[in-house]
Design a protein around this motif. Structure first.
Motif, PDB file in Angstrom:
ATOM      1  N   GLN A   1       0.838  -1.214   0.000  1.00  0.00           N
ATOM      2  CA  GLN A   1       0.000   0.000   0.000  1.00  0.00           C
ATOM      3  C   GLN A   1       0.868   1.257   0.000  1.00  0.00           C
ATOM      4  OE1 GLN A   1      -3.511  -0.284   0.090  1.00  0.00           O
ATOM      5  NE2 GLN A   1      -3.218  -2.502  -0.120  1.00  0.00           N
ATOM      6  N   PRO A   2       0.455   2.337  -0.640  1.00  0.00           N
ATOM      7  CA  PRO A   2      -0.627   2.407  -1.609  1.00  0.00           C
ATOM      8  C   PRO A   2      -0.286   1.601  -2.861  1.00  0.00           C
ATOM      9  CG  PRO A   2       0.609   4.478  -1.593  1.00  0.00           C
ATOM     10  CD  PRO A   2       1.188   3.629  -0.512  1.00  0.00           C
ATOM     11  N   MET A   3      -1.335   1.149  -3.574  1.00  0.00           N
ATOM     12  CA  MET A   3      -1.150   0.203  -4.675  1.00  0.00           C
ATOM     13  C   MET A   3      -0.845   0.942  -5.982  1.00  0.00           C
ATOM     14  SD  MET A   3      -4.211  -2.448  -3.698  1.00  0.00           S
ATOM     15  CE  MET A   3      -5.512  -1.257  -3.896  1.00  0.00           C
ATOM     16  N   THR A   4       0.308   0.613  -6.556  1.00  0.00           N
ATOM     17  CA  THR A   4       0.660   1.199  -7.853  1.00  0.00           C
ATOM     18  C   THR A   4       0.095   0.312  -8.959  1.00  0.00           C
ATOM     19  OG1 THR A   4       2.730   0.014  -7.681  1.00  0.00           O
ATOM     20  CG2 THR A   4       2.787   2.349  -7.126  1.00  0.00           C
ATOM     21  N   GLU A   5       0.002   0.858 -10.153  1.00  0.00           N
ATOM     22  CA  GLU A   5      -0.587   0.142 -11.280  1.00  0.00           C
ATOM     23  C   GLU A   5       0.147  -1.171 -11.557  1.00  0.00           C
ATOM     24  OE1 GLU A   5      -0.066   3.425 -11.200  1.00  0.00           O
ATOM     25  OE2 GLU A   5      -1.929   4.419 -11.801  1.00  0.00           O
ATOM     26  N   ASP A   6       1.463  -1.213 -11.268  1.00  0.00           N
ATOM     27  CA  ASP A   6       2.192  -2.449 -11.600  1.00  0.00           C
ATOM     28  C   ASP A   6       1.989  -3.573 -10.577  1.00  0.00           C
ATOM     29  OD1 ASP A   6       3.765  -1.506  -9.592  1.00  0.00           O
ATOM     30  OD2 ASP A   6       5.509  -1.050 -10.849  1.00  0.00           O
ATOM     31  N   ALA A   7       1.092  -3.371  -9.588  1.00  0.00           N
ATOM     32  CA  ALA A   7       0.745  -4.461  -8.658  1.00  0.00           C
ATOM     33  C   ALA A   7      -0.217  -5.460  -9.300  1.00  0.00           C
ATOM     34  CB  ALA A   7       0.124  -3.891  -7.386  1.00  0.00           C
ATOM     35  N   LEU A   8      -0.763  -5.104 -10.449  1.00  0.00           N
ATOM     36  CA  LEU A   8      -1.712  -5.998 -11.134  1.00  0.00           C
ATOM     37  C   LEU A   8      -1.080  -7.370 -11.391  1.00  0.00           C
ATOM     38  CD1 LEU A   8      -4.451  -6.323 -12.593  1.00  0.00           C
ATOM     39  CD2 LEU A   8      -3.351  -5.494 -14.663  1.00  0.00           C
ATOM     40  N   LEU A   9      -1.819  -8.425 -11.018  1.00  0.00           N
ATOM     41  CA  LEU A   9      -1.413  -9.821 -11.265  1.00  0.00           C
ATOM     42  C   LEU A   9      -0.112 -10.223 -10.557  1.00  0.00           C
ATOM     43  CD1 LEU A   9      -2.505 -10.181 -14.998  1.00  0.00           C
ATOM     44  CD2 LEU A   9      -3.591 -11.193 -13.002  1.00  0.00           C
ATOM     45  N   THR A  10       0.131  -9.634  -9.394  1.00  0.00           N
ATOM     46  CA  THR A  10       1.326 -10.025  -8.631  1.00  0.00           C
ATOM     47  C   THR A  10       0.982 -10.902  -7.432  1.00  0.00           C
ATOM     48  OG1 THR A  10       1.188  -7.958  -7.388  1.00  0.00           O
ATOM     49  CG2 THR A  10       2.709  -7.986  -9.259  1.00  0.00           C
ATOM     50  N   GLY A  11      -0.318 -11.221  -7.216  1.00  0.00           N
ATOM     51  CA  GLY A  11      -0.666 -12.060  -6.063  1.00  0.00           C
ATOM     52  C   GLY A  11      -2.131 -12.453  -6.088  1.00  0.00           C
ATOM     53  N   ALA A  12      -2.526 -13.246  -5.072  1.00  0.00           N
ATOM     54  CA  ALA A  12      -3.900 -13.761  -5.024  1.00  0.00           C
ATOM     55  C   ALA A  12      -4.899 -12.644  -4.704  1.00  0.00           C
ATOM     56  CB  ALA A  12      -3.991 -14.850  -3.962  1.00  0.00           C
ATOM     57  N   LEU A  13      -6.123 -12.794  -5.240  1.00  0.00           N
ATOM     58  CA  LEU A  13      -7.172 -11.785  -5.062  1.00  0.00           C
ATOM     59  C   LEU A  13      -7.923 -11.992  -3.754  1.00  0.00           C
ATOM     60  CD1 LEU A  13      -8.480 -12.073  -8.713  1.00  0.00           C
ATOM     61  CD2 LEU A  13      -7.270 -10.094  -7.753  1.00  0.00           C
ATOM     62  N   GLU A  14      -8.670 -10.958  -3.341  1.00  0.00           N
ATOM     63  CA  GLU A  14      -9.582 -11.065  -2.196  1.00  0.00           C
ATOM     64  C   GLU A  14     -10.719 -12.030  -2.600  1.00  0.00           C
ATOM     65  OE1 GLU A  14     -10.514 -10.335   0.851  1.00  0.00           O
ATOM     66  OE2 GLU A  14     -12.637 -10.673   0.523  1.00  0.00           O
ATOM     67  N   PRO A  15     -10.952 -13.110  -1.816  1.00  0.00           N
ATOM     68  CA  PRO A  15     -11.941 -14.115  -2.241  1.00  0.00           C
ATOM     69  C   PRO A  15     -13.369 -13.581  -2.423  1.00  0.00           C
ATOM     70  CG  PRO A  15     -10.636 -14.914  -0.386  1.00  0.00           C
ATOM     71  CD  PRO A  15     -10.241 -13.491  -0.592  1.00  0.00           C
ATOM     72  N   THR A  16     -13.825 -12.610  -1.602  1.00  0.00           N
ATOM     73  CA  THR A  16     -15.228 -12.179  -1.705  1.00  0.00           C
ATOM     74  C   THR A  16     -15.554 -11.563  -3.060  1.00  0.00           C
ATOM     75  OG1 THR A  16     -14.645 -10.086  -0.617  1.00  0.00           O
ATOM     76  CG2 THR A  16     -15.658 -11.783   0.769  1.00  0.00           C
ATOM     77  N   ASN A  17     -14.570 -10.896  -3.689  1.00  0.00           N
ATOM     78  CA  ASN A  17     -14.909 -10.272  -4.979  1.00  0.00           C
ATOM     79  C   ASN A  17     -14.019 -10.711  -6.135  1.00  0.00           C
ATOM     80  OD1 ASN A  17     -12.608  -8.708  -4.554  1.00  0.00           O
ATOM     81  ND2 ASN A  17     -13.780  -7.103  -3.553  1.00  0.00           N
ATOM     82  N   GLN A  18     -13.448 -11.919  -5.993  1.00  0.00           N
ATOM     83  CA  GLN A  18     -12.537 -12.388  -7.048  1.00  0.00           C
ATOM     84  C   GLN A  18     -13.241 -12.573  -8.398  1.00  0.00           C
ATOM     85  OE1 GLN A  18     -11.274 -16.533  -6.632  1.00  0.00           O
ATOM     86  NE2 GLN A  18     -12.704 -16.772  -4.950  1.00  0.00           N
ATOM     87  N   TRP A  19     -14.529 -12.887  -8.386  1.00  0.00           N
ATOM     88  CA  TRP A  19     -15.272 -13.147  -9.624  1.00  0.00           C
ATOM     89  C   TRP A  19     -15.385 -11.863 -10.440  1.00  0.00           C
ATOM     90  CZ3 TRP A  19     -15.307 -18.144  -8.771  1.00  0.00           C
ATOM     91  CH2 TRP A  19     -15.329 -18.560  -7.433  1.00  0.00           C
ATOM     92  N   TYR A  20     -15.767 -10.801  -9.733  1.00  0.00           N
ATOM     93  CA  TYR A  20     -15.856  -9.471 -10.348  1.00  0.00           C
ATOM     94  C   TYR A  20     -14.462  -9.011 -10.802  1.00  0.00           C
ATOM     95  CZ  TYR A  20     -16.684  -4.376 -10.357  1.00  0.00           C
ATOM     96  OH  TYR A  20     -16.773  -3.049 -10.691  1.00  0.00           O
ATOM     97  N   ALA A  21     -13.472  -9.224  -9.932  1.00  0.00           N
ATOM     98  CA  ALA A  21     -12.114  -8.770 -10.233  1.00  0.00           C
ATOM     99  C   ALA A  21     -11.559  -9.473 -11.471  1.00  0.00           C
ATOM    100  CB  ALA A  21     -11.204  -9.014  -9.031  1.00  0.00           C
ATOM    101  N   ILE A  22     -11.800 -10.779 -11.580  1.00  0.00           N
ATOM    102  CA  ILE A  22     -11.291 -11.534 -12.738  1.00  0.00           C
ATOM    103  C   ILE A  22     -11.922 -11.004 -14.026  1.00  0.00           C
ATOM    104  CG2 ILE A  22     -11.458 -13.790 -13.903  1.00  0.00           C
ATOM    105  CD1 ILE A  22      -9.235 -13.923 -11.940  1.00  0.00           C
TER     106      ILE A  22
END
Ligand code: GFB
Length: 315
Positions: A118-139
């Motif tokens: 934190q804070p999250m920079t744009e290059d953090a995309l696809l560097t780790g597992a997603l939050e399970p509650t909203n992973q469907w939306y995120a994917i």
């Protein structure tokens, strides 16, 4: 003055789309193109293709999406992944095929890993597992980003992707089951105040941190980027400031005038512990937000009070 003559705002009745349409209306030489759900099903690729062939927009703001708060995301994952994949695939592809010159795709800060630095920079995309509650939306949103990038690379299609933080404002969803936290708490505190209830229940521990951006600020950023940004890299849109849900609850209680007790229901999930965007990139391009959280909550509450009868009927 805009470089665009005819802009399709997909999702013009939603929180984001209606704000974008309001913002574009300030520019009198832009024709804003809209279609209601009964006129055009955005999940239907052939229908969207026909709509663009008939209307010939030169830019598209893709603000249509299936959205909801932590409970709705967790409870109806199939709806979130299906509707979002279908809408964005139809709109991006049909826009490209019909000669649209620019498209703005809107993602979300939940595309970043649950434990991103934190804070999250744009290059953090696809560097780790997603939050399970909203992973469907995120994917689904990550697929939209990648689709925009692929169309840019292969077809030279000028599609850009913006990642807004948690949004709120006039036109928000105030349904307690499906809404995000800010409208939910406005409604809960308001109802407790009116009914004279001594307590209000807030989900989770109250310790999760969130950043909130007024949707009119987002709409301004969308128009700014439509004019000033053209690149494959995603761009964060936020305020750069966050607060605990407990602090948000105190702030909302103050605005509403509720003086009772705030109770935390720890059986409900907190979701991502923290989701603060690094906004250095957008600030560098020349855009910053102007609406403070306190003012934004006050005007959103005023909107809620003006629309309460209509909202009550809607559930
Ligand atoms: O706004 P929210 O539903 O979404 O919840 P997320 C934010 C935080 O507020 C969580 C807490 O820690 C909730 O537990 N909260 C407290 C409440 N009381 C309430 C309440 O009455 N209603 C709600 N809804 N929350 C969403 C994603 O995550 O963020 C979406 O699910 C999207 O996909 C959106 O990305 C921006 O911030 O946790």
């Amino acid at each position: 003055m805009s470089s665009w003559k005819k802009i399709h705002v997909a999702g013009h009745r939603g929180l984001v789309g209606s704000a974008v349409a309001r913002r574009l209306e300030r520019d009198s030489d832009v024709e804003i193109l809209t279609a209601t759900h009964s006129e055009l099903d955005l999940c239907d690729r052939i229908a969207v293709d026909r709509f663009y062939a008939d209307t010939q927009p030169d830019a598209v703001i893709l603000a249509a999406a299936k959205v909801g708060g932590i409970y709705a995301n967790d409870a109806t994952p199939a709806d979130f992944i299906r509707d979002n994949l279908l809408i964005q695939t139809s709109v991006i592809d049909a826009a490209y095929r019909n000669g649209v010159k620019k498209l703005v795709f809107l993602g979300s800060s939940c595309i970043y890993p649950k434990f991103a630095p934190q804070p999250m920079t744009e290059d953090a995309l696809l560097t780790g597992a997603l939050e399970p509650t909203n992973q469907w939306y995120a994917i689904a949103k990550i697929a939209g980003i990648k689709m925009a990038q692929a169309y840019r690379r292969q077809y030279n299609f000028d599609a850009i992707s913006l990642m807004p933080t948690n949004l709120y404002g006039p036109g928000d969803n105030f349904n307690l089951t499906t809404s995000h936290v800010l409208p939910a708490l406005l409604r809960k505190f308001h109802e407790a105040q009116i009914q004279g209830n001594p307590t209000v229940t807030v989900w989770g521990t109250g310790q999760a941190l969130r950043e909130f951006l007024h949707v009119d600020d987002l709409a301004d950023a969308v128009v700014f980027c439509l004019e000033n940004y053209s690149d494959e890299e995603i761009v964060n849109v936020g305020t750069g400031k966050d607060l605990r849900i407990a602090e948000l609850a105190e702030l909302i209680a103050q605005v509403v005038g509720f003086e009772g007790e705030i109770v935390y229901d720890t059986d409900k999930p907190d979701g991502t512990p923290r989701k603060l965007l690094d906004t250095t990139k957008l600030t560098g391009i020349g855009w910053t937000p102007t609406i403070s959280l306190k003012d934004g909550i006050a005007t959103t509450y005023a909107w809620f009070l003006d629309n309460i009868d209509h909202l009550r009927n809607a559930g």
